[in-house]
Design a protein around this motif. Structure first.
Motif, PDB file in Angstrom:
ATOM      1  N   ALA A 259      -0.183 -56.841  -4.959  1.00 44.37           N
ATOM      2  CA  ALA A 259      -0.089 -58.129  -5.657  1.00 44.37           C
ATOM      3  C   ALA A 259      -1.297 -59.008  -5.357  1.00 44.37           C
ATOM      4  N   ARG A 260      -2.438 -58.588  -5.857  1.00 42.84           N
ATOM      5  CA  ARG A 260      -3.680 -59.361  -5.710  1.00 42.84           C
ATOM      6  C   ARG A 260      -4.569 -59.010  -6.902  1.00 42.84           C
ATOM      7  N   PRO A 261      -5.477 -59.904  -7.302  1.00 43.30           N
ATOM      8  CA  PRO A 261      -6.305 -59.669  -8.486  1.00 43.30           C
ATOM      9  C   PRO A 261      -7.005 -58.313  -8.425  1.00 43.30           C
ATOM     10  N   PRO A 262      -7.038 -57.590  -9.569  1.00 41.03           N
ATOM     11  CA  PRO A 262      -6.616 -58.014 -10.906  1.00 41.03           C
ATOM     12  C   PRO A 262      -5.135 -57.770 -11.224  1.00 41.03           C
ATOM     13  N   VAL A 263      -4.320 -57.489 -10.210  1.00 37.19           N
ATOM     14  CA  VAL A 263      -2.907 -57.178 -10.437  1.00 37.19           C
ATOM     15  C   VAL A 263      -2.062 -58.438 -10.350  1.00 37.19           C
ATOM     16  N   GLN A 264      -1.186 -58.613 -11.319  1.00 34.27           N
ATOM     17  CA  GLN A 264      -0.161 -59.648 -11.295  1.00 34.27           C
ATOM     18  C   GLN A 264       1.193 -58.950 -11.271  1.00 34.27           C
ATOM     19  N   VAL A 265       2.024 -59.276 -10.298  1.00 27.72           N
ATOM     20  CA  VAL A 265       3.351 -58.661 -10.149  1.00 27.72           C
ATOM     21  C   VAL A 265       4.408 -59.660 -10.609  1.00 27.72           C
ATOM     22  N   ARG A 266       5.296 -59.205 -11.475  1.00 32.03           N
ATOM     23  CA  ARG A 266       6.332 -60.091 -12.004  1.00 32.03           C
ATOM     24  C   ARG A 266       7.666 -59.360 -12.077  1.00 32.03           C
ATOM     25  N   PRO A 267       8.766 -60.019 -11.678  1.00 31.02           N
ATOM     26  CA  PRO A 267      10.091 -59.449 -11.946  1.00 31.02           C
ATOM     27  C   PRO A 267      10.374 -59.521 -13.437  1.00 31.02           C
ATOM     28  N   HIS A 268      10.900 -58.437 -14.001  1.00 30.36           N
ATOM     29  CA  HIS A 268      11.060 -58.382 -15.454  1.00 30.36           C
ATOM     30  C   HIS A 268      12.004 -57.241 -15.810  1.00 30.36           C
ATOM     31  N   ASP A 269      12.891 -57.483 -16.775  1.00 36.24           N
ATOM     32  CA  ASP A 269      13.797 -56.463 -17.313  1.00 36.24           C
ATOM     33  C   ASP A 269      13.346 -56.153 -18.734  1.00 36.24           C
ATOM     34  N   VAL A 270      12.715 -55.014 -18.925  1.00 37.24           N
ATOM     35  CA  VAL A 270      12.080 -54.694 -20.199  1.00 37.24           C
ATOM     36  C   VAL A 270      13.093 -54.550 -21.329  1.00 37.24           C
ATOM     37  N   GLY A 271      14.340 -54.246 -21.006  1.00 38.42           N
ATOM     38  CA  GLY A 271      15.349 -54.089 -22.040  1.00 38.42           C
ATOM     39  C   GLY A 271      16.035 -55.375 -22.435  1.00 38.42           C
ATOM     40  N   VAL A 272      15.688 -56.475 -21.759  1.00 45.88           N
ATOM     41  CA  VAL A 272      16.371 -57.748 -22.001  1.00 45.88           C
ATOM     42  C   VAL A 272      15.386 -58.865 -22.311  1.00 45.88           C
ATOM     43  N   GLU A 273      14.313 -58.955 -21.528  1.00 46.06           N
ATOM     44  CA  GLU A 273      13.415 -60.095 -21.600  1.00 46.06           C
ATOM     45  C   GLU A 273      12.247 -59.852 -22.552  1.00 46.06           C
ATOM     46  N   GLU A 274      11.626 -60.950 -22.968  1.00 48.15           N
ATOM     47  CA  GLU A 274      10.434 -60.874 -23.796  1.00 48.15           C
ATOM     48  C   GLU A 274       9.285 -60.279 -22.978  1.00 48.15           C
ATOM     49  N   PRO A 275       8.271 -59.715 -23.634  1.00 55.18           N
ATOM     50  CA  PRO A 275       7.148 -59.139 -22.895  1.00 55.18           C
ATOM     51  C   PRO A 275       6.444 -60.205 -22.054  1.00 55.18           C
TER      52      PRO A 275
END
Length: 271
Positions: free
Chosen positions: A84-100
């Motif tokens: 989790a450091r540039p150029p990587v951004q880490v985000r919690p996300h549910d691909v089947g529910v949330e917007e991209p």
């Protein structure tokens, strides 16, 4: 692999790290070969869906360099902290529910993810929507129905037990909504979604130390569910794990089918 909300393999289980390491050893060369062929390079904006472990994210970060961006998402991001450091951004996300988590990506990639997502149709649409015109999509998923056996060469009682344990695992996955024949549908689904230049292939390891390591890690994680469901006994699991540890069996995985294509260019540009 990403399974949460009652999903079979939780990232925080002690054996999860072994499973991620084994999966990386097995599947990274295939994934990296496809990503190279898609032309990834400096400055690319990438979305790694259901990242889970760090090997693919780290590889992408090196390829895109400081001028690029890699958005790594998963429901459980506990194992992504080291990258989790540039150029990587880490985000919690549910691909089947949330917007991209953005749009205009040059590349979107998911490996061993969508087969376990309840609304995988919505997830695939979301991934394609996040691409820029001309952007590349690479989806890789297993097809356990295409090759359901742990030991295709079932020549003795050890192999028979291994295949019965694998059958139990498939039943658990199906009960949780996994589509065990999803991998083979990917080329059609990508074409139906409007992608161009769709191609696919499959990687099917028959035996390797990583296959055995993945089997052991997986069975350690699901043994309670297997026993509770009455699919195998504790004693049978102990015997199977001892057989796996002996190194005397040829243990296979389900084929991993990789499918890729490009989002149509805007009008006035080449396709």
């Amino acid at each position: 692999m990403t399974y949460t909300d009652g999903h079979l393999l939780a990232h925080r289980q002690p054996e999860a790290a072994d499973g991620f390491d084994a999966a990386a050893a097995l599947f990274d060369p295939t994934t990296f070969r496809h990503l190279e062929a898609l032309g990834i390079g400096p400055g690319w904006r990438c979305w790694e869906v259901g990242a889970g472990g760090t090997s693919v994210v780290s590889w992408l970060a090196k390829k895109v360099g400081p001028t690029g961006r890699v958005v790594a998402t998963d429901i459980d991001i506990s194992r992504l902290a080291p990258v989790a450091r540039p150029p990587v951004q880490v985000r919690p996300h549910d691909v089947g529910v949330e917007e991209p988590p953005g749009e205009g990506f040059d590349l979107v990639h998911a490996r061993l993810v969508l087969v376990h997502v309840p609304d995988r149709t919505k997830a695939l649409r979301s991934m394609i929507r996040a691409l820029r015109p001309g952007g590349r999509l690479l989806v890789e998923d297993a097809d356990p129905t295409l090759q359901p056996l742990s030991c295709p060469d079932e020549h003795g009682p050890e192999q028979q037990l291994a295949n019965r344990v694998r059958q139990g695992l498939r039943r658990l996955l199906a009960h949780r909504g996994a589509d065990l024949a999803y991998g083979r549908t990917l080329p059609r689904l990508l074409r139906q979604a409007g992608l161009r230049r769709v191609e696919a292939d499959a990687y099917f390891p028959i035996t390797s130390p990583a296959c055995a390591a993945l089997e052991a890690a997986t069975i350690h994680q699901v043994r309670d569910q297997l026993v509770t469901a009455g699919l195998v006994t504790d004693q049978e699991i102990d015997r199977h794990l001892a057989n796996v540890g002996s190194g005397s069996m040829d243990l296979a995985t389900a084929p991993m089918i990789s499918a890729w294509g490009r989002k149509a260019e805007s009008r006035g540009h080449a396709g």
